[in-house]
Design a protein around this motif. Sequence first.
Motif, PDB file in Angstrom:
ATOM      1  N   GLU A  46       0.712  -1.091  -0.022  1.00  0.00           N
ATOM      2  CA  GLU A  46       0.138  -0.102  -0.052  1.00  0.00           C
ATOM      3  C   GLU A  46       0.704   1.217   0.042  1.00  0.00           C
ATOM      4  OE1 GLU A  46      -0.186  -2.418   2.093  1.00  0.00           O
ATOM      5  OE2 GLU A  46      -2.247  -3.416   1.230  1.00  0.00           O
ATOM      6  N   ALA A  47       1.866   1.328   0.918  1.00  0.00           N
ATOM      7  CA  ALA A  47       2.748   2.561   1.049  1.00  0.00           C
ATOM      8  C   ALA A  47       3.510   2.608  -0.507  1.00  0.00           C
ATOM      9  CB  ALA A  47       3.972   2.289   1.846  1.00  0.00           C
ATOM     10  N   VAL A  48       3.955   1.555  -1.071  1.00  0.00           N
ATOM     11  CA  VAL A  48       4.612   1.565  -2.229  1.00  0.00           C
ATOM     12  C   VAL A  48       3.811   2.123  -3.382  1.00  0.00           C
ATOM     13  CG1 VAL A  48       5.945   0.442  -4.064  1.00  0.00           C
ATOM     14  CG2 VAL A  48       6.293  -0.223  -1.528  1.00  0.00           C
ATOM     15  N   THR A  49       2.624   1.574  -3.456  1.00  0.00           N
ATOM     16  CA  THR A  49       1.582   2.031  -4.567  1.00  0.00           C
ATOM     17  C   THR A  49       1.342   3.645  -4.383  1.00  0.00           C
ATOM     18  OG1 THR A  49      -0.207   1.111  -3.309  1.00  0.00           O
ATOM     19  CG2 THR A  49       0.920  -0.179  -5.135  1.00  0.00           C
ATOM     20  N   ARG A  50       1.087   3.838  -3.090  1.00  0.00           N
ATOM     21  CA  ARG A  50       0.904   5.380  -2.770  1.00  0.00           C
ATOM     22  C   ARG A  50       1.871   6.226  -3.189  1.00  0.00           C
ATOM     23  NH1 ARG A  50      -1.349   3.577   2.101  1.00  0.00           N
ATOM     24  NH2 ARG A  50       0.523   4.189   3.120  1.00  0.00           N
ATOM     25  N   ALA A  51       3.146   5.953  -3.104  1.00  0.00           N
ATOM     26  CA  ALA A  51       4.170   6.710  -3.345  1.00  0.00           C
ATOM     27  C   ALA A  51       4.432   6.922  -4.721  1.00  0.00           C
ATOM     28  CB  ALA A  51       5.552   6.213  -2.650  1.00  0.00           C
ATOM     29  N   LEU A  52       4.111   5.850  -5.571  1.00  0.00           N
ATOM     30  CA  LEU A  52       4.374   5.518  -6.820  1.00  0.00           C
ATOM     31  C   LEU A  52       3.489   6.364  -7.392  1.00  0.00           C
ATOM     32  CD1 LEU A  52       5.090   1.725  -7.787  1.00  0.00           C
ATOM     33  CD2 LEU A  52       6.462   3.770  -8.041  1.00  0.00           C
ATOM     34  N   GLY A  53       2.170   6.566  -6.887  1.00  0.00           N
ATOM     35  CA  GLY A  53       1.132   7.325  -7.497  1.00  0.00           C
ATOM     36  C   GLY A  53       1.341   8.854  -7.294  1.00  0.00           C
ATOM     37  N   CYS A  54       2.090   9.185  -6.302  1.00  0.00           N
ATOM     38  CA  CYS A  54       2.031  10.672  -6.018  1.00  0.00           C
ATOM     39  C   CYS A  54       3.436  11.282  -5.867  1.00  0.00           C
ATOM     40  CB  CYS A  54       1.488  10.872  -4.337  1.00  0.00           C
ATOM     41  SG  CYS A  54       2.789  10.394  -3.200  1.00  0.00           S
TER      42      CYS A  54
END
Length: 202
Positions: free
Chosen positions: A189-197
């Motif tokens: 979850e943290a990785v995908t959030r960071a990749l998105g923002c």
Amino acid sequence: MIVMEIVPVDKRRSKVILDEDFTLVLYRGEIKRFGIEEGEELSEDTYQEILKDVLLKRARERVLYLLKASDKTEQELVRKLKEGGYPQEAIDYAILFVKEHRFINDENYGKRYVEYNSTRKSERQIQYELQKKGLDKEMIRDILLEQPVDEEAQIQAYIRKKRIVPEELDQKGRAKVISSLARKGFSYEAVTRALGCIYSDN
């Protein structure tokens, strides 16, 4: 207790192996002083004398030396003393001594560890490493609630350092980045959030 064998450890020390798989590590002069010989009995009185006059003090000095070099948890000190061949009575004495004098405090150690590593390691990695050092899960959880780890900031820093442009990643490239960060303990979850923002403010 019967002395089963005396085995040299180095030029100055030897292991005194007793029956019931009990071992003492003593200097050769001490072995001679206490009249310890293979095949002979080591009386309880002599053992208590060795413990009182030699091993308790030596275990105390050993933990103080270890703490002088770097912070240690209780479990780490116990492990070091066991590796050094100290009997349980000497280990208990040394640990009690450093606790009473407040030379060790696992909770404070955990707080310092989290503070130092919260910008370099994932929460999962910190939890794992602190558990290995002997802190219980509840204590670690409370420390992390008080001092949260900003995983997203770490992931963003990693992505910038690697010059990754999320918008240019195909499915395979994105999976590779996620896998790489997951191995460091970061949550999906943290990785995908960071990749998105990561570049949303550019």
